[in-house]
Structure formats: C-alpha cells, structure tokens
Enzyme design. Structure first.
Site, short mmCIF file in Angstrom:
data_model
loop_
_atom_site.label_atom_id
_atom_site.label_comp_id
_atom_site.label_asym_id
_atom_site.label_seq_id
_atom_site.Cartn_x
_atom_site.Cartn_y
_atom_site.Cartn_z
N ASP A 1 13.20 -13.61 -19.53
CA ASP A 1 13.18 -13.94 -18.10
C ASP A 1 12.66 -12.73 -17.34
OD1 ASP A 1 14.00 -15.02 -15.43
OD2 ASP A 1 15.01 -16.53 -16.67
N HIS B 1 9.25 -12.58 -17.51
CA HIS B 1 8.73 -13.25 -16.32
C HIS B 1 8.32 -12.27 -15.24
CE1 HIS B 1 11.02 -17.25 -17.38
NE2 HIS B 1 10.19 -16.85 -18.32
#
Length: 396
Positions: A216, A239
């Site tokens: 993430d 991310h």
C-alpha cells in the site's frame, strides 16, 4: 520553521547521545531465551518498567535470536531517556484472532525514546492478508498494526526493520519531533492495506534515508499532520507517497507543511499524490511540496485525486470540500507505466489554488501513444521544461 527543525535535531542528538553510557537492562536477565518458543511479553514488560523508572539514561537490550511476543504496550512517562535496542527478531502471533486489540507493539506517552539495534519486528501477516475483505465489506475487521507510536516526543527510530505487518507497519499518532532514519519496511506488493508509515495529528515527523517495500502507500499522511519531511526514501513496490486520504470523517484537522524531496519510486501504482474523498466535510490541505523525485515505471506518477473512491464505497457524484492550496511539483522525471503521467483532478466545488508544476520529464512508451498531462478545476503556474505538455488535456 527552520529554527524548529534545528531545535528538534538538537534534541534528538542530545537524547541519542545520552543513551551511549546508559544502564543496560538485558532481557536475558529476566529469564528469556532467544529460541522463538516461549512468549516473552511479561518479561519484556518487567524489563521495560525498570528501564523506564531509571533516573538515569537506560537501555533495554534484546540480543540476537528469535523471540515470540504477543501484543504489548510499552508506556511512559519515563524518568530519563530510554533506548529500546532490538538486535534480534521479535515475532508476532501469526493468527490475527489471537489479538484482542488492533496493535502489536505500542510505544506510548514517552519523551526521549530511541528504537535501534538492527533487529526486526516480524508481524507474520500472510494469514491476515488472506482474510482482509475490506474491498467488499465496509464493516471489515481491523487487523493489528506492527508498531504504534502514540504521543511520543523527541524520538529517533533507526536501523530497524518492520516485516510483513498484518495491517499498517507503523502508525504515528499525536507525536512531536520524531525521526525515522535508515528504517526498513518489507512486505510483498500484494499484501493488503500494509501502509509503510502512516502519520496522523503529529508535528515534526521526518523520514530519512529509508527503504519501504510494501503493498500500500509507502508513506501516508493523514489529517492534522504538520511539518512532515520525507527525504531520500526509496519506495516500491507500493502505492507511492500520499497525502490522505482526507475528508472521510467529520472534524478532520488541517494538513500543513509537507515536504517530499530526493526520493525514488519504483514500480508503484502511484508516485506522489494527494487524495480526498468526494462528499467530504470541509477541510484544508496546504503548503505541500514534491521535488526532485525519480519515477521508474510508475502508474500515476503525479496525481491530485479529489474523487478518491476505492471499491466504490462513497458518493462519487458529490464534490469534495477539502480545499487544496499552495502545492508544487518540481523536477520530477523518469518513466510512467500509464499514459496519463500527470493528473491534477481538483474539486468542482473548491478548485485547487496556487498549484505550481515545474520541470517535469516523464516518458510513456505504451501502445496508446505519448504521455499526457490532464487537469481539471485548476489553473496552475507552469514553468520550466514540460514533458508531457502541462495540462494539455482539460478534463470535464
């Protein structure tokens, strides 16, 4: 701001130096062996209590070896600077149902804390990732975070690793003057909701010379964060480095003073981004600067997304009311994994103000054609070289 930064650095140096000749509380003296079998949580709490009560600088030492540890809260206030020196590996229970809370190791209400030693906090998250159904279930179960720092001040966390956390690797809440240096986060790219370092309602947090590989956001910056510095961080997979998401809850505090510089992002699904929810309450995010960033095959290298709506769990048709102001993207170069290399998608209700885009050089070599830059609800200041041409496409 500069004076505060120098004062914070001096306090950290003073705190770190004061633990060099500290009284040592060796975990072995509390009947602990590094064979990975017996749970050491009670012995660790006894050692921490004595170290924290010391009137002179103290060091709690966990030597090389593997140690099983259930959820633990290491709490202050302490009477003097204290160092948690982990040379070995702490291993969390693999089964998330063995946790009564959403935390594994928590440092709380401590001034002048050092965490060091070259060791590893192993969250054993593989079982938990398979059980994460938040993409389908709004009321999904919250999983444990490897490391929490709650209301910690004047702290230095350096030369340690967090591995395979079940959820976020690190959560920083209500902290002041905390530095992560040569800090390592490691988890597979497909691990779910495993943000590297999440910061909320904290002032003066620095992340320096660190490597974050996770599933993430490498760094996520939540509401109430002020004077956050991310420098020389290698991110990927993950991310990217994100402000937000903001605007999901009422009474969120402003985000002010975010500085991301000299970082490299490799293979991320995003690069540097600001994300806010649609249908949000009123909010503010300002004075945010992303400079000297290298992108390597990154989808969405530069992104402001004021319609952030993961898994369609929101009212996407209602504009965000989070006001984004005074943002710069400067000297960002490398390769994009998607055609839209720069996307500035601001709110229809509260358009972005004082956005600067300078010296962008992002190439895309996919089948759709050359890279694009797309803007909506913004009139940015554009300077320097621009590839792709800045805001060439105006989205509705």
């Amino acid at each position: 701001m500069a004076i505060q930064s120098y004062v914070g650095a001096f306090l950290l140096l003073l705190s770190f130096s004061s633990t060099i000749n500290a009284q040592v509380f060796h975990i072995g003296k509390y009947g602990v062996k590094g064979d990975g079998r017996a749970d050491i949580s009670q012995a660790l709490l006894r050692a921490w209590k004595e170290a924290c009560a010391s009137t002179t600088a103290a060091k709690l030492l966990i030597p090389k070896g593997t140690y099983a540890l259930s959820e633990t809260v290491l709490e202050g206030p302490c009477k003097a600077p204290v160092e948690f020196q982990l040379q070995g590996t702490l291993r969390a229970p693999a089964d998330p149902f063995r946790f009564k809370t959403v935390s594994w190791v928590t440092f709380q209400n401590i001034d002048r804390l050092t965490v060091s030693g070259g060791g590893t906090f192993d969250g054993q998250g593989k079982i938990a990732w398979a059980q994460n159904d938040c993409n389908l279930n709004k009321n999904c179960r919250t999983l444990p975070i490897n490391l929490r720092f709650n209301f910690v001040s004047n702290a230095l966390i350096h030369d340690v690793t967090t591995l395979d956390s079940k959820q976020f690797h690190v959560n920083v809440l209500g902290c002041k003057n905390v530095t992560f240096q040569r800090f390592t986060v490691t988890a597979p790219g497909d691990s779910v909701n495993t943000d590297g370092i999440h910061i909320g309602r904290s002032v003066g947090v620095k992340i320096i010379d660190s490597n974050i590989r996770t599933g993430d956001d490498c760094v996520s910056i939540g509401d109430g964060s002020q004077q956050i510095f991310v420098t020389r961080v290698n991110c990927g997979p993950g991310h990217g480095i994100s402000v937000g998401s903001l605007g999901k809850y009422k009474n969120e505090e402003p985000v002010v003073g975010i500085f991301v510089r000299n970082c490299t992002i490799i293979g991320g699904t995003n690069g540097v981004r600001i994300k806010t929810w649609p249908a949000s309450p009123v909010g503010v995010a300002s004075d945010m600067h992303f400079e000297d960033i290298r992108m390597v095959d990154v989808a969405n290298p530069v992104l402001i997304d004021q319609g952030y709506c993961p898994w369609n769990q929101c009212q996407a048709q209602i504009p965000s009311l989070v006001k984004i102001n005074k943002v710069s993207f400067k000297r960002i170069w490398g390769t994009s994994a998607s055609q839209v290399a720069v996307k500035i998608a601001c709110s229809k209700r509260v358009p972005c103000d004082n956005i600067e885009i300078a010296d962008i050089n992002l190439a895309y070599r996919g089948p759709e054609g050359p890279a694009l830059s797309e803007c909506s609800n913004v009139r940015p200041l554009i300077t320097g070289r621009q590839f792709p041409p800045a805001c060439a496409k105006i989205a509705s």
